[in-house]
Write a protein that holds these residues in place. Structure first.
Motif, PDB file in Angstrom:
ATOM      1  N   THR A 158     -55.717  13.008 -38.395  1.00  0.00           N
ATOM      2  CA  THR A 158     -54.895  11.676 -37.483  1.00  0.00           C
ATOM      3  C   THR A 158     -54.408  11.929 -36.733  1.00  0.00           C
ATOM      4  OG1 THR A 158     -54.110  11.515 -39.673  1.00  0.00           O
ATOM      5  CG2 THR A 158     -55.509  10.136 -39.318  1.00  0.00           C
ATOM      6  N   ASP A 159     -53.730  13.519 -37.637  1.00  0.00           N
ATOM      7  CA  ASP A 159     -52.255  14.159 -36.569  1.00  0.00           C
ATOM      8  C   ASP A 159     -52.373  13.804 -35.158  1.00  0.00           C
ATOM      9  OD1 ASP A 159     -50.486  12.929 -39.037  1.00  0.00           O
ATOM     10  OD2 ASP A 159     -50.396  15.566 -39.075  1.00  0.00           O
ATOM     11  N   VAL A 160     -53.628  14.620 -34.951  1.00  0.00           N
ATOM     12  CA  VAL A 160     -54.357  15.278 -34.217  1.00  0.00           C
ATOM     13  C   VAL A 160     -54.897  13.721 -33.303  1.00  0.00           C
ATOM     14  CG1 VAL A 160     -56.663  15.895 -32.323  1.00  0.00           C
ATOM     15  CG2 VAL A 160     -55.318  17.651 -34.270  1.00  0.00           C
ATOM     16  N   ILE A 161     -55.552  12.849 -32.844  1.00  0.00           N
ATOM     17  CA  ILE A 161     -55.707  12.221 -31.993  1.00  0.00           C
ATOM     18  C   ILE A 161     -54.800  11.368 -32.231  1.00  0.00           C
ATOM     19  CG2 ILE A 161     -56.808   9.808 -31.916  1.00  0.00           C
ATOM     20  CD1 ILE A 161     -59.021  10.860 -34.398  1.00  0.00           C
ATOM     21  N   ARG A 162     -53.955  10.759 -32.954  1.00  0.00           N
ATOM     22  CA  ARG A 162     -52.731  10.326 -32.674  1.00  0.00           C
ATOM     23  C   ARG A 162     -51.184  10.925 -31.423  1.00  0.00           C
ATOM     24  NH1 ARG A 162     -48.092   8.989 -36.255  1.00  0.00           N
ATOM     25  NH2 ARG A 162     -48.613  11.025 -37.348  1.00  0.00           N
ATOM     26  N   ARG A 163     -50.975  11.890 -31.380  1.00  0.00           N
ATOM     27  CA  ARG A 163     -50.780  13.319 -30.492  1.00  0.00           C
ATOM     28  C   ARG A 163     -51.488  12.642 -29.564  1.00  0.00           C
ATOM     29  NH1 ARG A 163     -49.211  16.940 -34.193  1.00  0.00           N
ATOM     30  NH2 ARG A 163     -50.930  18.347 -34.113  1.00  0.00           N
ATOM     31  N   LYS A 164     -52.719  13.002 -29.011  1.00  0.00           N
ATOM     32  CA  LYS A 164     -53.270  13.040 -27.943  1.00  0.00           C
ATOM     33  C   LYS A 164     -53.480  11.790 -27.970  1.00  0.00           C
ATOM     34  CE  LYS A 164     -57.848  14.391 -27.442  1.00  0.00           C
ATOM     35  NZ  LYS A 164     -58.829  14.441 -27.876  1.00  0.00           N
ATOM     36  N   ARG A 165     -53.853  10.556 -28.571  1.00  0.00           N
ATOM     37  CA  ARG A 165     -53.377   9.051 -28.251  1.00  0.00           C
ATOM     38  C   ARG A 165     -51.866   9.328 -27.328  1.00  0.00           C
ATOM     39  NH1 ARG A 165     -50.770   5.671 -29.218  1.00  0.00           N
ATOM     40  NH2 ARG A 165     -50.772   3.242 -28.463  1.00  0.00           N
ATOM     41  N   VAL A 190     -51.339   7.493 -23.868  1.00  0.00           N
ATOM     42  CA  VAL A 190     -50.939   6.602 -23.018  1.00  0.00           C
ATOM     43  C   VAL A 190     -49.588   6.265 -22.004  1.00  0.00           C
ATOM     44  CG1 VAL A 190     -49.176   4.399 -24.915  1.00  0.00           C
ATOM     45  CG2 VAL A 190     -51.166   5.269 -25.615  1.00  0.00           C
ATOM     46  N   ASP A 191     -47.866   7.633 -22.909  1.00  0.00           N
ATOM     47  CA  ASP A 191     -46.765   7.149 -22.480  1.00  0.00           C
ATOM     48  C   ASP A 191     -47.415   7.245 -21.218  1.00  0.00           C
ATOM     49  OD1 ASP A 191     -45.675   7.426 -24.482  1.00  0.00           O
ATOM     50  OD2 ASP A 191     -45.357   9.071 -25.289  1.00  0.00           O
ATOM     51  N   GLU A 192     -48.800   8.421 -19.928  1.00  0.00           N
ATOM     52  CA  GLU A 192     -48.504   8.393 -19.240  1.00  0.00           C
ATOM     53  C   GLU A 192     -49.064   6.930 -18.177  1.00  0.00           C
ATOM     54  OE1 GLU A 192     -51.388  11.512 -18.356  1.00  0.00           O
ATOM     55  OE2 GLU A 192     -52.966   9.881 -18.469  1.00  0.00           O
ATOM     56  N   VAL A 193     -49.317   6.712 -19.049  1.00  0.00           N
ATOM     57  CA  VAL A 193     -49.712   4.833 -18.053  1.00  0.00           C
ATOM     58  C   VAL A 193     -48.768   3.902 -18.449  1.00  0.00           C
ATOM     59  CG1 VAL A 193     -51.031   2.594 -18.232  1.00  0.00           C
ATOM     60  CG2 VAL A 193     -52.220   5.029 -19.024  1.00  0.00           C
ATOM     61  N   ALA A 208     -58.738   4.969 -29.008  1.00  0.00           N
ATOM     62  CA  ALA A 208     -59.145   5.243 -29.502  1.00  0.00           C
ATOM     63  C   ALA A 208     -59.599   7.518 -29.665  1.00  0.00           C
ATOM     64  CB  ALA A 208     -61.103   5.104 -29.185  1.00  0.00           C
ATOM     65  N   THR A 209     -59.399   7.737 -29.033  1.00  0.00           N
ATOM     66  CA  THR A 209     -60.046   9.138 -29.002  1.00  0.00           C
ATOM     67  C   THR A 209     -58.845   9.833 -27.740  1.00  0.00           C
ATOM     68  OG1 THR A 209     -61.279   8.891 -27.045  1.00  0.00           O
ATOM     69  CG2 THR A 209     -62.097   9.396 -29.061  1.00  0.00           C
ATOM     70  N   GLY A 210     -57.757   9.490 -27.140  1.00  0.00           N
ATOM     71  CA  GLY A 210     -56.566   9.958 -26.983  1.00  0.00           C
ATOM     72  C   GLY A 210     -57.372  10.465 -24.840  1.00  0.00           C
ATOM     73  N   GLU A 211     -58.922   9.926 -24.459  1.00  0.00           N
ATOM     74  CA  GLU A 211     -58.763  10.146 -23.754  1.00  0.00           C
ATOM     75  C   GLU A 211     -58.651   9.152 -22.676  1.00  0.00           C
ATOM     76  OE1 GLU A 211     -62.921  12.609 -24.932  1.00  0.00           O
ATOM     77  OE2 GLU A 211     -62.998  10.390 -25.805  1.00  0.00           O
ATOM     78  N   ARG A 212     -58.900   9.853 -21.610  1.00  0.00           N
ATOM     79  CA  ARG A 212     -58.168   8.971 -20.586  1.00  0.00           C
ATOM     80  C   ARG A 212     -59.296   8.113 -20.193  1.00  0.00           C
ATOM     81  NH1 ARG A 212     -55.896  13.899 -18.486  1.00  0.00           N
ATOM     82  NH2 ARG A 212     -54.109  13.391 -18.181  1.00  0.00           N
ATOM     83  N   MET A 213     -60.463   8.524 -19.890  1.00  0.00           N
ATOM     84  CA  MET A 213     -61.614   7.703 -19.754  1.00  0.00           C
ATOM     85  C   MET A 213     -62.656   8.429 -21.059  1.00  0.00           C
ATOM     86  SD  MET A 213     -63.952   7.837 -16.078  1.00  0.00           S
ATOM     87  CE  MET A 213     -64.936   6.441 -16.390  1.00  0.00           C
ATOM     88  N   ASN A 214     -64.128   7.587 -21.141  1.00  0.00           N
ATOM     89  CA  ASN A 214     -64.855   8.453 -22.596  1.00  0.00           C
ATOM     90  C   ASN A 214     -66.124   9.008 -21.360  1.00  0.00           C
ATOM     91  OD1 ASN A 214     -64.722   5.610 -24.088  1.00  0.00           O
ATOM     92  ND2 ASN A 214     -65.277   7.040 -25.384  1.00  0.00           N
ATOM     93  N   PRO A 215     -66.612  10.230 -21.837  1.00  0.00           N
ATOM     94  CA  PRO A 215     -67.126  10.941 -21.293  1.00  0.00           C
ATOM     95  C   PRO A 215     -68.567  10.600 -20.291  1.00  0.00           C
ATOM     96  CG  PRO A 215     -66.364  12.076 -23.230  1.00  0.00           C
ATOM     97  CD  PRO A 215     -65.971  11.212 -23.189  1.00  0.00           C
ATOM     98  N   TYR A 216     -68.888   9.915 -21.630  1.00  0.00           N
ATOM     99  CA  TYR A 216     -70.080   8.795 -21.133  1.00  0.00           C
ATOM    100  C   TYR A 216     -70.044   7.314 -21.274  1.00  0.00           C
ATOM    101  CZ  TYR A 216     -72.654  12.850 -21.081  1.00  0.00           C
ATOM    102  OH  TYR A 216     -72.794  14.092 -21.453  1.00  0.00           O
ATOM    103  N   ASN A 217     -70.205   6.235 -20.252  1.00  0.00           N
ATOM    104  CA  ASN A 217     -69.894   4.914 -20.428  1.00  0.00           C
ATOM    105  C   ASN A 217     -70.941   3.973 -19.852  1.00  0.00           C
ATOM    106  OD1 ASN A 217     -66.567   4.961 -20.862  1.00  0.00           O
ATOM    107  ND2 ASN A 217     -67.323   6.555 -18.694  1.00  0.00           N
ATOM    108  N   SER A 218     -71.798   3.956 -20.728  1.00  0.00           N
ATOM    109  CA  SER A 218     -73.197   2.875 -20.323  1.00  0.00           C
ATOM    110  C   SER A 218     -73.649   1.806 -20.431  1.00  0.00           C
ATOM    111  CB  SER A 218     -74.163   3.577 -21.914  1.00  0.00           C
ATOM    112  OG  SER A 218     -74.636   4.878 -21.742  1.00  0.00           O
ATOM    113  N   ILE A 219     -73.790   1.254 -19.541  1.00  0.00           N
ATOM    114  CA  ILE A 219     -73.896  -0.203 -19.084  1.00  0.00           C
ATOM    115  C   ILE A 219     -75.191  -0.744 -18.596  1.00  0.00           C
ATOM    116  CG2 ILE A 219     -72.794  -1.833 -17.852  1.00  0.00           C
ATOM    117  CD1 ILE A 219     -70.147  -0.313 -17.203  1.00  0.00           C
ATOM    118  N   VAL A 267     -49.760   0.686 -32.303  1.00  0.00           N
ATOM    119  CA  VAL A 267     -50.576   0.756 -31.236  1.00  0.00           C
ATOM    120  C   VAL A 267     -51.523  -0.161 -30.644  1.00  0.00           C
ATOM    121  CG1 VAL A 267     -49.950   3.030 -31.949  1.00  0.00           C
ATOM    122  CG2 VAL A 267     -51.338   1.507 -33.577  1.00  0.00           C
ATOM    123  N   CYS A 268     -51.593  -0.775 -31.464  1.00  0.00           N
ATOM    124  CA  CYS A 268     -52.750  -2.225 -31.206  1.00  0.00           C
ATOM    125  C   CYS A 268     -52.880  -2.339 -29.580  1.00  0.00           C
ATOM    126  CB  CYS A 268     -53.141  -3.206 -32.167  1.00  0.00           C
ATOM    127  SG  CYS A 268     -54.232  -4.268 -31.692  1.00  0.00           S
TER     128      CYS A 268
END
Lengths: 471, 242
Positions: free
Chosen positions: A35-42, A46-49, A267-278, A374-375
């Motif tokens: 959780t520490d790792v994900i929180r830091r990434k998030r 988030v701060d850059e938006v 969710a994962t602290g990523e700018r975009m998910n690697p896979y977005n299936s629509i 954070v929600c």
């Protein structure tokens, strides 16, 4: 109707489950680290938006609007999905959803299915229903695979095996995949999972997926993920069945612009998910030949009825509240006795199924507010927790000693003169427990305070007495 | 200015020194402090535990007591958060129009102690002298409900002789949460253990906060383990002088 959420009805009350889990050194270390790792990434992404707060507001507004017109948007989705060659099934509860899915698989004549990204299937205990019908489910999301092979339960809504470290995962893989010399490096484990899963992707012709969003306007289904296993699941098999909670619908395709920013960053602290299936219905010569969507209610319309708590259904299952929660940090997800753990689980589970099986969950929070902060869709979780606590009290679930103490305290605190009398009484009654100005062992409900902490004795003079003396 | 002190029930009973310190600081600034004896409790414990109807008479007593007060100062961030976040909703739920109106009037006049000093009175230097190493626990309600930001820190930074040491993982809850500490004692204690580790790692002599409820919890463990580290409300530090 038989609404249930996984095995939550048989689960231990939160405080009892937590008592065992906080003593699990490895689990606490794993949960804290992850959780520490994900929180830091998030926090970083988030701060850059610059317009993050506006995005949250918009996400909340879209969800609130959709819930207010849920019937309309679901029917619009059904029309458009059907037009594109999909088939839509409506399931009132878990049993009905399980029956629909089992029947669909039986009609294919197959006895194996691959699954990906569907927490909702754990909610309805789909794997049990499949196995009872002689159908073998294979989880293909890496974390779900670890949970399945480990005969374990998910402990996080995004990272279901968050409570396991790689040494433990190696042990599970070594045993279940019969790999005597498997290493414990991430690449060793990923390679083992890849070999194991590729074979399933190429040989099993029926898949079950969840969904992050349904788009009413186009009839599309959206799954976001990091591994690509989901992409294979939704594109390789002949038959695809997507199980989706009715709250997952959004009105327009362009609404995804908002949620596909909010979700991965939260969710994962990523700018975009690697896979977005629509995908939309079926396309001849490409992807599944047969496509079904099972829309699941399972208590959701009951949640919708309660104005003070219906925004629970805004949830986009990012798990940010779990990662931020200081309670979850100590126990992991298993203490919540539900597939939905953490703060969102503490409000969702008792609303979906009857309160009697989960009335301890709204109390599994110190109301610190980190979840609300954070929600990404601004669900006021602390406020809903308090609302559900009031319901638990109203329905008589709290112990009589507590109810009596609360009533007495309400009378004693209703005026200044009564408070003054109560202060005198407290001072007079504490002498058997006082030792050097401290209370180290208190009786009754207060014993669980002094089990871990001292309490200063009530001082000889209250503030109001000092004030009166001062003149 | 006359400032009405809402001492809060637990400070009145358990932490009278905090009240005395608030009086000392405000009087040092030349204000008159008033204390209305009919005051009691904001109802936070009842409300947050799910006893809304038991919390309601306490709201009524608060409104009755402070109806004509100009400015109300309370040295407890969680009690102020209770008043600000929940009183309007409780009043609305009661269906009593008059009460809704009175709550609406009263809420903007309630200030948490550091808000009172920094926002309302515009002072950060209280002329205090406190020759100790101190670490600050921000208190969840102060941090997230009231948005106190760096107000407590601004006040501490101007205290002579005081060395402020950053508290690691400061924004993590200490695990008190009112009846949470009783109903979920094991998890609460686990959270407290984390907080203790952070406080002890600073090497500070004193842990301070804007809320004695957090401090009561933190001190409970610091005392049980005989760490020798003490807890003091922000007001007590600001009241200290040479």
């Amino acid at each position: 109707m038989s609404v249930y959420v996984g095995h939550a009805a048989e689960a231990e009350a939160f405080p009892r489950a937590a008592e065992t889990l906080v003593a699990d050194t490895q689990l606490r270390r794993n949960v804290r680290h992850a959780t520490d790792v994900i929180r830091r990434k998030r926090a970083r992404v988030v701060d850059e938006v610059p317009d993050w707060e506006a995005l949250r507001e918009t996400g909340h507004a879209i969800k609130q609007h959709t819930l207010a017109h849920l019937d309309r948007y679901l029917e619009e989705f059904e029309r458009n999905c059907t037009k594109a060659g999909g088939r839509v099934h409506w399931a009132r509860d878990a049993d009905e959803a399980n029956r629909i899915i089992v029947d669909l698989i039986r009609a294919t004549g197959e006895s194996e299915v691959i699954k990906v990204k569907t927490m909702t299937s754990d909610e309805i205990r789909l794997n049990e229903a499949l196995e009872a019908a002689g159908i073998t489910p294979f989880e293909t999301d890496l974390a779900d695979l670890i949970v399945q092979l480990g005969e374990d339960k998910p402990s996080h809504i995004v990272v279901p095996a968050l409570h396991r470290n790689r040494m433990e995962i190696r042990e599970i893989f070594r045993r279940k995949m019969k790999l005597e010399h498997l290493g414990d490096k991430p690449e060793d484990l990923a390679a083992a999972a890849r070999v194991y899963l590729r074979e399933k992707f190429l040989s099993v012709p029926v898949a079950i997926s969840g969904a992050n969003f349904l788009v009413a306007e186009t009839g599309s289904v959206v799954v976001v993920e990091s591994e690509g296993n989901g992409r294979m699941c939704v594109s390789l098999p002949r038959v695809l069945i997507s199980l989706v909670g009715i709250e997952k619908v959004v009105p327009r395709f362009e609404d995804l612009e908002v949620f596909l920013q909010l979700l991965p960053r939260s969710a994962t602290g990523e700018r975009m998910n690697p896979y977005n299936s629509i995908w939309t219905g079926v396309t001849p010569g490409d992807g599944p030949r047969e496509f079904h969507v099972v829309l699941l209610d399972n208590g959701r319309t009951n949640v919708l009825r309660d104005d003070e708590a219906s925004e629970t259904l805004d949830c986009i299952r990012c798990g940010a509240c779990l990662n931020a929660c200081p309670v979850y940090r100590q126990t992991g997800g298993h203490a919540y006795g539900s597939v939905y753990g953490g703060p969102i689980g503490a409000i969702l589970t008792p609303q979906l199924q009857a309160m009697q099986h989960s009335q301890s969950l709204p109390y599994a929070s110190s109301l610190c507010g980190a979840c609300y902060e954070v929600c990404p869709v601004k669900i006021n979780i602390p406020e809903i927790l308090v609302h559900l606590r009031a319901k638990a009290v109203e329905q008589g679930y709290e112990p009589w000693q507590e109810r009596a103490a609360m009533k007495a305290a309400s009378i004693a605190l209703a005026s200044g003169s009564r408070l003054e009398a109560a202060q005198k009484l407290a001072r007079a009654m504490q002498w058997p427990f006082e030792h050097d100005g401290k209370l180290e062992h208190l009786p009754g409900m207060l014993a669980s305070w002094t089990e871990f902490r001292d309490l200063d004795a009530v001082p000889g003079q209250s503030f109001r007495e000092w004030w009166a003396e001062r003149g | 200015m006359t400032i009405d002190l809402f001492i809060t029930c637990y400070n009145d009973t358990l932490f009278p020194d905090t009240g005395k310190a608030v009086v000392a600081v405000l009087e040092r600034l030349g204000h008159r402090v008033a204390f209305r004896r009919e005051q009691s409790c904001c109802g936070q414990m009842h409300y947050n535990t799910g006893y809304q109807s038991e919390a309601f008479p306490l709201l009524r007593n608060f409104v009755r007591t402070f109806a004509d007060a100009e400015v109300i100062c309370a040295p407890s961030s969680s009690c102020v958060a209770m008043i600000r976040d929940h009183f309007p909703k409780m009043a609305a739920a009661s269906g009593d129009e008059k009460l809704v109106e009175r709550v609406e009037e009263i809420v903007p006049r309630v200030f948490e102690f550091s808000e009172m000093l920094v926002d309302r009175l515009g002072v950060t230097d209280l002329g205090a002298y406190y020759p100790h190493t101190v670490t600050l626990h921000p208190s969840c309600h102060g941090l997230r409900s009231l948005g106190l930001g760096n107000k407590p820190r601004q006040l501490l930074e101007r205290v002579r002789g005081l060395r402020l040491i950053e508290l690691p993982e400061a924004e993590q809850c200490c695990g008190f949460g009112g009846t949470f500490a009783i109903k979920n004692a094991d998890v609460s204690a686990a959270m407290l253990a984390d907080k203790m580790r952070c406080v002890l790692n600073t090497g500070a002599e004193v842990c301070t906060a804007t809320d004695n409820s957090c401090l009561m919890h933190i001190k409970g463990a610091l005392s049980r383990m005989r760490t020798g580290v003490k807890c003091a409300h922000l007001a007590e530090i600001l009241a200290a002088s040479a």
